[in-house]
Design a protein around this motif. Structure first.
Motif, short mmCIF file in Angstrom:
data_model
loop_
_atom_site.label_atom_id
_atom_site.label_comp_id
_atom_site.label_asym_id
_atom_site.label_seq_id
_atom_site.Cartn_x
_atom_site.Cartn_y
_atom_site.Cartn_z
N THR A 136 0.63 -1.24 -0.09
CA THR A 136 0.07 -0.08 -0.08
C THR A 136 0.89 1.23 0.06
N LEU A 137 1.92 1.28 0.88
CA LEU A 137 2.76 2.39 0.67
C LEU A 137 3.48 2.69 -0.58
N CYS A 138 3.92 1.35 -0.98
CA CYS A 138 4.78 1.39 -2.15
C CYS A 138 4.11 2.03 -3.29
N GLU A 139 2.65 1.65 -3.35
CA GLU A 139 1.58 2.20 -4.33
C GLU A 139 1.57 3.84 -4.36
N ASP A 149 10.03 -0.42 -8.86
CA ASP A 149 10.13 -1.82 -9.14
C ASP A 149 10.13 -2.67 -7.79
N VAL A 150 10.10 -4.00 -7.87
CA VAL A 150 10.27 -4.81 -6.62
C VAL A 150 11.48 -4.41 -5.81
N SER A 151 12.48 -3.87 -6.33
CA SER A 151 13.64 -3.58 -5.49
C SER A 151 13.17 -2.39 -4.63
N GLY A 152 12.29 -1.40 -5.04
CA GLY A 152 11.65 -0.52 -4.28
C GLY A 152 11.01 -0.77 -3.16
N TYR A 153 9.98 -1.67 -3.72
CA TYR A 153 9.01 -2.21 -2.62
C TYR A 153 9.82 -2.87 -1.50
N ALA A 154 11.15 -3.62 -1.79
CA ALA A 154 11.84 -4.45 -0.84
C ALA A 154 12.35 -3.39 0.26
N ARG A 155 12.90 -2.08 -0.24
CA ARG A 155 13.52 -1.14 0.43
C ARG A 155 12.44 -0.63 1.35
N ILE A 156 11.18 -0.45 0.94
CA ILE A 156 10.17 0.31 1.83
C ILE A 156 9.80 -0.91 2.88
N TRP A 168 4.14 2.38 10.50
CA TRP A 168 3.01 2.28 9.62
C TRP A 168 1.67 2.99 10.48
N ASP A 169 1.82 2.75 11.66
CA ASP A 169 0.88 3.76 12.54
C ASP A 169 0.55 4.90 12.00
N LYS A 170 1.63 5.74 11.99
CA LYS A 170 1.58 7.12 11.86
C LYS A 170 1.19 7.30 10.15
N ILE A 171 1.59 6.41 9.40
CA ILE A 171 1.47 6.31 7.94
C ILE A 171 -0.18 6.00 7.70
N GLU A 172 -0.61 5.07 8.31
CA GLU A 172 -2.03 4.86 8.07
C GLU A 172 -2.95 5.86 8.60
N ASN A 173 -2.77 6.78 9.53
CA ASN A 173 -3.35 8.08 9.84
C ASN A 173 -3.61 9.19 9.09
N ILE A 174 -2.78 9.16 8.18
CA ILE A 174 -2.51 10.23 7.34
C ILE A 174 -2.86 10.25 5.78
N MET A 175 -3.19 8.61 5.61
CA MET A 175 -3.21 8.38 4.18
C MET A 175 -4.48 8.91 3.32
N ASN A 176 -5.52 9.45 4.25
CA ASN A 176 -6.51 9.96 3.48
C ASN A 176 -6.04 11.53 2.83
N TYR A 177 -5.04 11.83 3.40
CA TYR A 177 -4.32 13.01 2.74
C TYR A 177 -3.70 12.65 1.41
N ASN A 178 -3.83 13.06 0.11
CA ASN A 178 -3.31 12.46 -1.14
C ASN A 178 -2.93 13.73 -1.82
N PRO A 179 -1.83 14.27 -1.80
CA PRO A 179 -1.51 15.27 -2.63
C PRO A 179 -1.51 15.12 -3.84
N SER A 180 -1.76 14.16 -4.66
CA SER A 180 -1.99 13.92 -6.02
C SER A 180 -3.33 14.48 -6.31
N ASN A 181 -4.27 14.56 -5.22
CA ASN A 181 -5.48 14.96 -5.74
C ASN A 181 -5.72 16.80 -5.78
N TYR A 182 -4.43 17.40 -5.80
CA TYR A 182 -4.59 18.69 -6.02
C TYR A 182 -3.94 19.22 -7.49
#
Length: 338
Positions: A136-139, A149-156, A168-182
């Motif tokens: 989810t974070l990789c996407e 690619d898969v190597s980037g995913y492995a690093r994440i 992940w707890d901090k990330i999950e709480n802010i994922m509703n904010y999407n900078p691509s929506n602007y």
């Protein structure tokens, strides 16, 4: 006595006549000199376009040199290069995509090309949920920057659950904010606190994957203002903004002059320069143009006489006639006394 007075009158009239001829000649030649000076100093007005020491267009064109958006492709390449250096992960022509089958994910992570990054035993140590969270974070990071690619995913995955520089707890709480929506970076300034929380969670300055310099609200606003015209031009010419906004923020966060608001990107600079150049050229033309109008007004005060010096010559002739009349009057009076 008569001969003496007549000779004296001729002597008096000769300098006056000579002076009249000289002034007439000077007046006749003056318009030509004025026209020549005007042709050298005054700007040419042609169908409403002012040209002075070269056209306005050429002056404006030179103002676009040293432009941040002069070459959109180069700007994109520079941004991508910086992210590749920071993450150690190249932009992939074959990104991992959105894979949510954990068995397939494990299979990809255990491939021969991945052994230098992650071992099979490490792959088995992660739970299915951890693999999905990392996906989810990789996407999202792929959307914020470019396809990984898969190597980037492995690093994440390792940043989340091995070195734990990401939470992940901090990330999950802010994922509703999407900078691509602007659609434009300027819109993000109104929700600057949410953007700050997003950067702190996904791209903290201590991240082992993609750290972004921590900035004050003002510094971040300055970066967004700088990016805005670049983004607008890119969308206008290419139909999209690539890489994602976070990649651009990451790049310009490292530039002191952008972060401190000392400089603005070229679209704004060019617009301002064009405006000041045209205004300056126009004012220069206007300052010179009234001089000719004032001269015309002064010449018009002569009444109905043509502007060839005849006015002064006529006046001198009239003065000579008056002097002759006075001499004749004196001579008549003396003759009567005799």
């Amino acid at each position: 006595m008569k001969k003496t007075l007549f000779a004296l009158s001729l002597i008096m009239l000769f300098p006056i006549g000579a002076n009249a001829e000289t002034e007439s000649s000077t007046a006749d030649n003056a318009p030509a000199a004025t026209e020549q000076t005007a042709s050298i100093e005054s700007p040419t007005v042609n169908s409403g376009t002012i040209e002075s020491s070269g056209t306005v267009n050429s002056t404006v064109a030179s103002a676009t040199d040293n432009s941040e958006v002069k070459d959109i492709q180069q700007a994109k390449d520079d941004t991508i290069d910086q992210i590749e250096k920071e993450t150690g992960v190249k932009k992939s022509s074959d990104p991992i995509g959105s894979e949510h089958d954990t068995n397939k994910i494990r299979e990809m992570l255990k491939g021969e090309t991945m052994k230098s990054i992650i071992t099979p035993s490490e792959v088995d140590s992660y739970t299915d949920q951890q693999l999905l969270n990392a996906m989810t974070l990789c996407e999202r990071i792929s959307s914020d920057t470019y396809g990984l690619d898969v190597s980037g995913y492995a690093r994440i995955l390792q940043a989340l659950y091995k070195d734990k520089s990401l939470s992940w707890d901090k990330i999950e709480n802010i994922m509703n904010y999407n900078p691509s929506n602007y659609t434009n970076a300027l819109e993000m300034i109104d929700q600057i606190d949410s953007l700050q929380a997003y950067l702190a969670a996904l791209y903290p300055s201590n991240s082992s994957f993609m750290p972004i310099r921590q900035m004050s609200n003002q510094e971040l606003s300055n970066v967004l203002k700088y990016i805005s015209p670049i983004q607008e031009k890119m969308i206008g010419t290419e139909g999209d903004f690539f890489p994602g906004i976070i990649a651009w923020i990451s790049r310009y966060a490292e530039k002191d002059e952008v972060r401190n608001g000392v400089t603005t990107s070229s679209t704004t600079e060019t617009s301002t320069t064009e405006s000041s150049t045209v205004t300056s050229t126009t004012n220069s033309a206007e300052n010179k143009a009234p001089a000719k109008d004032n001269n015309d007004k002064k010449e018009d005060k002569g009444g109905f006489l043509p502007k060839t010096g005849e006015e002064r010559r006529t006046w001198l002739t009239a003065a000579g006639v008056i002097i002759l009349a006075i001499i004749a009057f004196i001579m008549i009076r003396r003759n009567r006394k005799k």
